[in-house]
Design a protein around this motif. Structure first.
Motif, PDB file in Angstrom:
ATOM      1  N   ASP A   9       0.643  -1.164  -0.067  1.00 14.09           N
ATOM      2  CA  ASP A   9       0.065  -0.103   0.219  1.00 14.09           C
ATOM      3  C   ASP A   9       0.777   1.362  -0.075  1.00 14.09           C
ATOM      4  N   GLU A  10       1.838   1.304   0.837  1.00 12.22           N
ATOM      5  CA  GLU A  10       2.828   2.534   0.962  1.00 12.22           C
ATOM      6  C   GLU A  10       3.503   2.766  -0.441  1.00 12.22           C
ATOM      7  N   GLU A  11       3.970   1.463  -1.064  1.00  9.57           N
ATOM      8  CA  GLU A  11       4.594   1.795  -2.367  1.00  9.57           C
ATOM      9  C   GLU A  11       3.823   2.287  -3.497  1.00  9.57           C
ATOM     10  N   VAL A  12       2.286   1.757  -3.513  1.00  8.32           N
ATOM     11  CA  VAL A  12       1.386   2.285  -4.308  1.00  8.32           C
ATOM     12  C   VAL A  12       1.004   3.666  -4.256  1.00  8.32           C
ATOM     13  N   LYS A  18       4.071  10.143  -6.913  1.00 15.01           N
ATOM     14  CA  LYS A  18       5.155  10.443  -7.837  1.00 15.01           C
ATOM     15  C   LYS A  18       4.335  10.995  -9.328  1.00 15.01           C
ATOM     16  N   LYS A  19       3.276  10.037  -9.593  1.00 15.58           N
ATOM     17  CA  LYS A  19       2.854  10.416 -10.961  1.00 15.58           C
ATOM     18  C   LYS A  19       2.223  11.856 -10.656  1.00 15.58           C
ATOM     19  N   SER A  25       3.677  19.214 -10.952  1.00 12.68           N
ATOM     20  CA  SER A  25       4.816  19.906 -10.294  1.00 12.68           C
ATOM     21  C   SER A  25       5.133  21.331 -10.735  1.00 12.68           C
ATOM     22  N   ILE A  26       4.969  21.432 -12.143  1.00 12.21           N
ATOM     23  CA  ILE A  26       5.086  22.788 -12.668  1.00 12.21           C
ATOM     24  C   ILE A  26       4.199  23.901 -12.304  1.00 12.21           C
TER      25      ILE A  26
END
Length: 217
Positions: A9-12, A18-19, A25-26
């Motif tokens: 779950d943490e990795e997901v 990140k996506k 992010s911009i």
């Protein structure tokens, strides 16, 4: 086993974050920069305005000193300069002071300047009322009683800030015009008002003593 699922779950979640970061992010960075620029701009504006106010305050005090020293021409020029350059509050104060300095050489011109202030709704109702009082004070020896009444009667009502001065000016104007009834009316209003300043009350009593006694019916 539960620890394994927690790690998955943490990795997901990390992958989703990140996506999202890669995608937005911009915009996030741009928004942060805008906020920083806005805060910096506002603080810069405040600094500039505070500096202007401090400079105007010092210049205003210097002009007041000139007036106090009897240097009315120099004081008039100094106040006139503040009218064109100072922040709003000092501009309004300086307009009043310019008119007061002009009164030393040309009372009628000064009265016109106070009339202009009285007609300026941008300065606030109380300041307009004060301007009417100042103009009337300069004209009390030359204007007729009906003219003075037209100018000042609205400012004699109980809620008016400068009603005491307005009533006194009308009493003086009526006395000067030999209008005994009107002079008595205004002095009685002055004396009946519990908030009349003591010095003004004393002057009203002195004026009333000069009036002929009321005729008995």
């Amino acid at each position: 086993m539960s620890e394994f699922y927690d790690e998955v779950d943490e990795e997901v979640r990390r992958e989703q974050l990140k996506k999202l970061w890669d995608k937005y992010s911009i915009y996030i960075v741009a928004l942060a920069l805008l906020i920083i620029a806005a805060v910096g701009g506002w603080r810069g504006y405040q600094y500039v305005e505070e500096k202007k106010a401090a400079q105007a305050g010092a210049a205003f005090n210097r002009a007041v000193e000139l007036s106090g020293q009897g240097k009315h021409e120099e004081a008039e020029k100094a106040f006139a300069e503040l009218v064109t350059k100072a922040p709003y509050g000092y501009r309004v104060l300086s307009r009043f002071r310019v008119a007061a300095e002009v009164a030393n050489r040309d009372p009628k011109a000064a009265a016109k300047m106070f009339d202009d202030l009285a007609a300026d709704s941008s300065i606030g109702a109380e300041q307009q009322e004060l301007a009417r009082i100042r103009a009337a004070g300069l004209l009390v020896d030359s204007a007729t009683y009906p003219e003075m009444k037209q100018r000042l009667e609205p400012d004699t009502v109980p809620e008016a800030a400068f009603r005491h001065s307005a009533r006194e000016l009308l009493a003086l104007s009526a006395f000067r015009a030999n209008d005994t009834a009107a002079a008595r009316l205004w002095t009685e209003q002055i004396l009946a008002d519990s908030e009349t300043p003591p010095s003004l009350r004393s002057r009203a009593q002195a004026l009333q003593a000069l009036l002929p006694p009321v005729a008995k019916s």
